[in-house]
Design an enzyme around this catalytic site. Structure first.
Site, PDB file in Angstrom:
ATOM      1  N   GLY A 238       0.032  36.578  19.749  1.00  0.00           N
ATOM      2  CA  GLY A 238      -1.120  36.356  20.629  1.00  0.00           C
ATOM      3  C   GLY A 238      -0.966  36.775  22.071  1.00  0.00           C
ATOM      4  N   GLY A 274       1.710  41.204  17.951  1.00  0.00           N
ATOM      5  CA  GLY A 274       1.083  42.382  17.362  1.00  0.00           C
ATOM      6  C   GLY A 274       0.547  43.255  18.486  1.00  0.00           C
ATOM      7  N   ARG A 275      -0.569  42.799  19.042  1.00  0.00           N
ATOM      8  CA  ARG A 275      -1.245  43.526  20.116  1.00  0.00           C
ATOM      9  C   ARG A 275      -0.290  43.891  21.256  1.00  0.00           C
ATOM     10  NH1 ARG A 275      -6.757  42.594  21.039  1.00  0.00           N
ATOM     11  NH2 ARG A 275      -6.496  40.649  19.908  1.00  0.00           N
ATOM     12  N   ARG A 311     -13.909  47.196  17.895  1.00  0.00           N
ATOM     13  CA  ARG A 311     -13.753  46.071  18.815  1.00  0.00           C
ATOM     14  C   ARG A 311     -14.918  45.904  19.792  1.00  0.00           C
ATOM     15  NH1 ARG A 311     -10.246  45.301  22.038  1.00  0.00           N
ATOM     16  NH2 ARG A 311      -9.880  43.127  21.604  1.00  0.00           N
ATOM     17  N   TYR A 315     -16.549  42.297  19.136  1.00  0.00           N
ATOM     18  CA  TYR A 315     -16.274  41.232  20.120  1.00  0.00           C
ATOM     19  C   TYR A 315     -16.817  41.570  21.504  1.00  0.00           C
ATOM     20  CZ  TYR A 315     -12.029  41.066  17.012  1.00  0.00           C
ATOM     21  OH  TYR A 315     -11.133  41.068  15.986  1.00  0.00           O
ATOM     22  N   CYS A 342     -25.713  55.059  12.728  1.00  0.00           N
ATOM     23  CA  CYS A 342     -27.086  54.574  12.787  1.00  0.00           C
ATOM     24  C   CYS A 342     -27.137  53.056  12.924  1.00  0.00           C
ATOM     25  CB  CYS A 342     -27.837  55.032  11.546  1.00  0.00           C
ATOM     26  SG  CYS A 342     -27.750  56.807  11.386  1.00  0.00           S
ATOM     27  N   GLU A 343     -26.672  52.546  14.038  1.00  0.00           N
ATOM     28  CA  GLU A 343     -26.694  51.115  14.368  1.00  0.00           C
ATOM     29  C   GLU A 343     -26.779  51.036  15.886  1.00  0.00           C
ATOM     30  OE1 GLU A 343     -26.144  48.367  12.320  1.00  0.00           O
ATOM     31  OE2 GLU A 343     -25.543  49.422  10.492  1.00  0.00           O
ATOM     32  N   TYR A 371      -5.504  46.787  16.449  1.00  0.00           N
ATOM     33  CA  TYR A 371      -6.807  46.420  15.884  1.00  0.00           C
ATOM     34  C   TYR A 371      -7.813  47.552  16.060  1.00  0.00           C
ATOM     35  CZ  TYR A 371      -4.499  41.939  16.023  1.00  0.00           C
ATOM     36  OH  TYR A 371      -3.582  40.938  15.855  1.00  0.00           O
TER      37      TYR A 371
HETATM   38  C1  PLP Z   1      -2.878  38.187  13.853  1.00  0.00           C
HETATM   39  C2  PLP Z   1      -1.706  37.314  13.854  1.00  0.00           C
HETATM   40  C3  PLP Z   1      -0.654  37.546  14.761  1.00  0.00           C
HETATM   41  C4  PLP Z   1      -0.679  38.619  15.813  1.00  0.00           C
HETATM   42  O1  PLP Z   1      -1.587  38.350  16.834  1.00  0.00           O
HETATM   43  P1  PLP Z   1      -1.576  39.254  18.154  1.00  0.00           P
HETATM   44  O2  PLP Z   1      -2.635  38.671  18.983  1.00  0.00           O
HETATM   45  O3  PLP Z   1      -1.883  40.655  17.732  1.00  0.00           O
HETATM   46  O4  PLP Z   1      -0.234  39.134  18.758  1.00  0.00           O
HETATM   47  C5  PLP Z   1       0.451  36.738  14.652  1.00  0.00           C
HETATM   48  N1  PLP Z   1       0.535  35.737  13.735  1.00  0.00           N
HETATM   49  C6  PLP Z   1      -0.462  35.490  12.868  1.00  0.00           C
HETATM   50  C7  PLP Z   1      -0.319  34.393  11.882  1.00  0.00           C
HETATM   51  C8  PLP Z   1      -1.625  36.256  12.895  1.00  0.00           C
HETATM   52  O5  PLP Z   1      -2.603  35.995  12.049  1.00  0.00           O
END
Ligand code: PLP
Length: 420
Positions: A238, A274-275, A311, A315, A342-343, A371
């Site tokens: 996150g 991830g991000r 995205r 969002y 077409c949206e 993402y």
């Molecule tokens: C999506 C997810 C992540 C990664 O989230 P990021 O915001 O991309 O870092 C980590 N753990 C779980 C369980 C997730 O579902």
């Protein structure tokens, strides 16, 4: 950063972006190898005082080459489906460093993961715990699990990517979690070796994590007293990045605030970024096809669309958009940058003040490493873009552009009828 201008032209590392685009066409994803590896190592270093496993979150960019790259650096993986486990295996990574999350794991997926000896399942409900136990029993094995605890903290991010408040579908609240551990201790074929949380995505401060850890610490100590054989505390992913003018916590500050809180718990730490690892390591390059005026609005119609990068539509996410070539003497204007789909929801930027491009110019949509391709679709029967990876002064294609034939691969013209 690994994307910057030299002589008014955009480079990725030492490679002129325009040169790749001339060869590979648009829309095109370009990732920087160095950026991915640097991000991974910065976070690793910030937690070096603890025994830490960084499990890269596969869903945010699941290209097998990216997985291979991170695996070589020593990363484990956070997966949310059997398909993601398949990717990790095909990337040649160790399944012993895989943690498996998700609220709806199917029987087939659980068996697949058990057969490949993953590190642990993060369990999101009592019923899932029972199903995993039953499957493990059938296969004559033991499943390592962590219960996903929902600590009910507000990470102050978009509501679609908030996952650690009590009204979201994820995890169990602290009270129920304790009961789930008691239940797990009674089941013969699950071994609760971890505690898991994941409070949301694009979180800019370390404070919500600290708050969550402070809420989890008493639970962890209580579980230990109960005799639960805990080895891991998985604090989720996150960590946020810059899309516009955010000021996200640096990995150093993140570590400084959290390490002292985690250390006394005496557990190995898992982080699931991830991000943070790939978000700013990628751009999406697109070509301006047409410019048109409608009412008092100016629309820049580009060849990338919501099927390539959803995205903004999903969002109303902000992605910075910059030219591949900076030119002087051009005025700024308020524009909508839209795709061919077409949206009305198909846009990359709305009412954005940006230097007026010309038809035929190339634009780079920034922060498109996470993402982005992994959420791409074939809507409007558009082929998905190619993905390329730059390393220094060269690049490679890590996923070829789809073709129209690819679109029809799973379909048949002559349909066989099944009589039931
Ligand atoms: C999506 C997810 C992540 C990664 O989230 P990021 O915001 O991309 O870092 C980590 N753990 C779980 C369980 C997730 O579902």
């Amino acid at each position: 950063m690994c994307f910057k201008y030299k002589n008014n032209q955009l480079y990725c590392e030492n490679t002129l972006v325009r040169d790749i685009v001339y060869k590979e066409n648009t829309p095109l994803f370009i990732y920087s190898r160095k950026a991915i590896i640097n991000n991974y190592n910065k976070l690793k270093k910030a937690f070096s005082k603890l025994s830490t496993l960084i499990c890269y979150s596969v869903k945010c960019n699941s290209n097998i080459y990216v997985l291979k790259l991170l695996s070589k650096e020593g990363a484990g993986f956070d997966i949310v489906s059997g398909g993601e486990l398949f990717r990790v295996i095909r990337a040649g990574s160790k399944t012993a460093n895989v943690v498996y999350a998700g609220v709806g794991k199917s029987t087939k997926e659980i068996i697949y993961a058990l057969n490949h000896g993953i590190l642990m399942f993060t369990v999101e409900s009592e019923s899932e715990l029972e199903r995993i136990n039953a499957m493990a029993q059938k296969l004559n094995t033991t499943a390592n699990v962590a219960v996903r605890v929902n600590p009910d903290v507000d990470p102050k991010t978009h509501r679609y990517i908030t996952t650690g408040k009590k009204e979201t579908k994820f995890g169990l609240d602290i009270k129920r979690a304790k009961a789930a551990y008691q239940w797990a201790m009674m089941l013969p074929c699950v071994k609760p070796i971890g505690v898991h949380m994941h409070i949301g995505s694009q979180i800019l401060s370390a404070k919500p994590y600290a708050e969550a850890i402070d809420k989890m610490a008493p639970l962890i100590n209580e579980l230990k007293d109960m005799g639960v054989p805990l080895e891991y505390f998985d604090i989720g992913g996150g960590i946020g990045i810059v899309y516009k003018d955010e000021n996200p916590v640096s990995p150093e500050e993140f570590g400084e605030l959290l390490v002292p809180r985690l250390k006394p718990l005496g557990l190995k730490i898992i982080i699931e970024p991830g991000r943070y690892i790939v978000g700013n390591a990628g751009i999406l390059v697109t070509k301006v096809e047409y410019i048109k005026q409608s009412g008092d609005k100016t629309f820049v119609i580009v060849d990338a669309a919501m099927n390539d990068l959803i995205r903004p539509s999903l969002y109303t996410a902000y992605h910075d958009i910059i030219p591949l070539k900076k030119s002087k003497n051009r005025s700024k204007k308020i524009l909508d940058i839209v795709g061919p789909i077409c949206e009305s929801g198909d846009f990359l930027a709305k009412d954005r003040e940006i230097t007026m491009p010309d038809e035929g110019d190339f634009l780079a949509v920034k922060s498109a490493g996470a993402y982005s391709f992994s959420m791409a679709s074939n809507y409007n029967s558009r082929v998905r873009p190619a993905e390329t990876l730059v390393s220094g002064g060269s690049y490679q294609i890590i996923r070829r552009r789809e073709t129209w034939d690819d679109l029809l691969k799973q379909e048949s013209v002559s349909v066989r009828e099944y009589v039931l």
